[in-house]
Design a protein around this motif. Structure first.
Motif, PDB file in Angstrom:
ATOM      1  N   UNK A  52      -5.226 -11.170  -3.261  1.00 58.53           N
ATOM      2  CA  UNK A  52      -5.209 -10.930  -1.767  1.00 58.53           C
ATOM      3  C   UNK A  52      -4.131  -9.462  -1.958  1.00 58.53           C
ATOM      4  N   UNK A  53      -4.449  -8.259  -1.475  1.00 64.46           N
ATOM      5  CA  UNK A  53      -3.467  -7.056  -1.527  1.00 64.46           C
ATOM      6  C   UNK A  53      -2.832  -7.219  -0.416  1.00 64.46           C
ATOM      7  N   UNK A  54      -1.544  -6.604  -0.295  1.00 63.58           N
ATOM      8  CA  UNK A  54      -0.638  -6.188   0.831  1.00 63.58           C
ATOM      9  C   UNK A  54      -0.155  -4.639   0.781  1.00 63.58           C
ATOM     10  N   UNK A  55      -1.051  -3.821   1.691  1.00 59.57           N
ATOM     11  CA  UNK A  55      -0.710  -2.442   1.964  1.00 59.57           C
ATOM     12  C   UNK A  55       0.000  -1.481   0.969  1.00 59.57           C
ATOM     13  N   UNK A  56      -0.839  -1.025   0.075  1.00 66.89           N
ATOM     14  CA  UNK A  56      -0.179   0.307  -0.712  1.00 66.89           C
ATOM     15  C   UNK A  56      -0.115   1.406   0.246  1.00 66.89           C
ATOM     16  N   UNK A  57       1.030   1.914   0.107  1.00 66.65           N
ATOM     17  CA  UNK A  57       1.742   3.010   0.989  1.00 66.65           C
ATOM     18  C   UNK A  57       2.311   2.770   2.188  1.00 66.65           C
ATOM     19  N   UNK A  58       2.368   1.400   2.640  1.00 68.14           N
ATOM     20  CA  UNK A  58       2.537   1.086   3.901  1.00 68.14           C
ATOM     21  C   UNK A  58       3.942   1.563   4.241  1.00 68.14           C
TER      22      UNK A  58
ATOM     23  N   UNK B 270       4.704   2.257  -2.832  1.00 67.42           N
ATOM     24  CA  UNK B 270       3.261   2.308  -3.069  1.00 67.42           C
ATOM     25  C   UNK B 270       3.054   1.058  -3.786  1.00 67.42           C
ATOM     26  N   UNK B 271       3.632   0.365  -4.377  1.00 61.96           N
ATOM     27  CA  UNK B 271       3.252  -0.977  -5.018  1.00 61.96           C
ATOM     28  C   UNK B 271       2.532  -1.807  -4.180  1.00 61.96           C
ATOM     29  N   UNK B 272       1.553  -2.443  -4.667  1.00 62.98           N
ATOM     30  CA  UNK B 272       0.689  -3.555  -4.074  1.00 62.98           C
ATOM     31  C   UNK B 272       1.142  -4.882  -4.596  1.00 62.98           C
ATOM     32  N   UNK B 273       1.042  -6.058  -4.035  1.00 62.04           N
ATOM     33  CA  UNK B 273       1.144  -7.308  -4.465  1.00 62.04           C
ATOM     34  C   UNK B 273      -0.084  -8.023  -4.339  1.00 62.04           C
ATOM     35  N   UNK B 274      -0.677  -8.458  -5.479  1.00 56.47           N
ATOM     36  CA  UNK B 274      -1.868  -9.099  -5.470  1.00 56.47           C
ATOM     37  C   UNK B 274      -1.788 -10.612  -5.897  1.00 56.47           C
TER      38      UNK B 274
ATOM     39  N   UNK C 151       2.303  -2.241  -9.759  1.00 53.52           N
ATOM     40  CA  UNK C 151       1.598  -3.273  -8.950  1.00 53.52           C
ATOM     41  C   UNK C 151       2.176  -4.499  -9.434  1.00 53.52           C
ATOM     42  N   UNK C 152       2.185  -5.655  -8.340  1.00 49.43           N
ATOM     43  CA  UNK C 152       2.833  -6.987  -8.855  1.00 49.43           C
ATOM     44  C   UNK C 152       1.417  -8.122  -8.642  1.00 49.43           C
ATOM     45  N   UNK C 153       1.419  -8.708  -9.961  1.00 56.92           N
ATOM     46  CA  UNK C 153       0.369  -9.816  -9.854  1.00 56.92           C
ATOM     47  C   UNK C 153       1.240 -10.997  -9.445  1.00 56.92           C
ATOM     48  N   UNK C 154       0.723 -11.885  -8.629  1.00 56.58           N
ATOM     49  CA  UNK C 154       1.446 -13.351  -8.337  1.00 56.58           C
ATOM     50  C   UNK C 154       0.456 -14.412  -8.837  1.00 56.58           C
ATOM     51  N   UNK C 155       0.941 -15.309  -9.697  1.00 58.21           N
ATOM     52  CA  UNK C 155       0.216 -16.387 -10.187  1.00 58.21           C
ATOM     53  C   UNK C 155       0.570 -17.658  -9.687  1.00 58.21           C
TER      54      UNK C 155
END
Length: 255
Positions: A1-7, A159-163, A188-192
């Protein structure tokens, strides 16, 4: 799930621009000692001649507060040596930042302005791009370089998105197709998310990914690992026996 790049990028941009303008004013400011080594004294009127003052420059008035003061007045106060309504300074070492436009200063002690010409008028222009290019102020280049890198860093962060890897299902078997259709960027950040009793995450190279080998890999096992993507290809597998072979692995390319 991504959380708003550029928000938050607009807010970061506005904040950094304000910092840039503020610090540029500081960097390009010049400090003048009024009257040079003689200080704030009689017949000081012509001291300003030949000087190019800019808004933000600082005037330092040195004098004996027993014998003089400094009063900021308007044009009429300057012309008539009238301190009524003026702002009074009397520390003996007053630092006054110049606003844009005309400023007037007098001493309000008896007859000092009228007969001793203890007054001066200063006109300050706005700092121009030419001034910036010519490096007005010793710290200008350092400030601009620092702010440039700060701006770049903050833009990357904004601008980073957390996935969340695997979305609601988390880091699990048969997750290898999860990256498809996603556009990853550097930073961008990957959350496992997983149960650390049963799984882990290992960052490996391409050979490790293809062969399900964790040799020289970096191991994560908190159960909630956040990993920032570098530029280029990244590979992640689970090192527990049989898990990688069950497609508990992903390959991610970050532009």
């Amino acid at each position: 799930m991504a959380q708003g790049r550029g928000k938050s990028s607009l807010s970061a941009l506005i904040l950094l621009c304000c910092m840039l303008l503020h610090c540029c004013d500081m960097a390009y400011a010049t400090t003048y000692t009024v009257g040079d080594q003689y200080g704030w004294k009689f017949f000081i009127t012509n001291w300003t001649e030949g000087k190019s003052f800019k808004a933000g420059d600082i005037l330092v008035f040195n004098y004996s507060p027993l014998n003089h003061n400094v009063v900021v007045v308007d044009a009429n106060g300057y012309k008539n040596c009238n301190a009524a309504g003026g702002k009074v300074y009397n520390s003996g070492h007053d630092s006054i930042t110049l606003p844009k436009g005309q400023s007037y200063y007098i001493s309000s002690f008896t007859d000092q302005c009228q007969y001793g010409s203890m007054k001066m008028a200063v006109y300050a222009t706005q700092t121009s791009l030419k001034d910036m290019a010519q490096g007005r102020g010793n710290s200008a280049l350092s400030v601009l370089v620092l702010l440039f890198f700060t701006f770049v860093l903050n833009c990357d962060m904004a601008n980073a998105i957390t996935y969340k890897v695997g979305d609601a299902g988390g880091w699990r078997y048969n997750v290898d197709n999860w990256p498809q259709g996603k556009s990853f960027k550097t930073g961008d950040i990957l959350v496992f998310n997983y149960n650390p009793l049963f799984h882990d995450v290992v960052a490996v190279d391409e050979a490790g990914y293809n062969n399900c080998s964790v040799q020289n890999g970096k191991v994560y096992r908190s159960g909630h690992d956040s990993i920032t993507l570098p530029q280029g290809q990244s590979y992640f597998i689970c090192s527990l026996p049989g898990h990688c072979k069950a497609s508990m692995k992903i390959a991610v390319n970050a532009a």
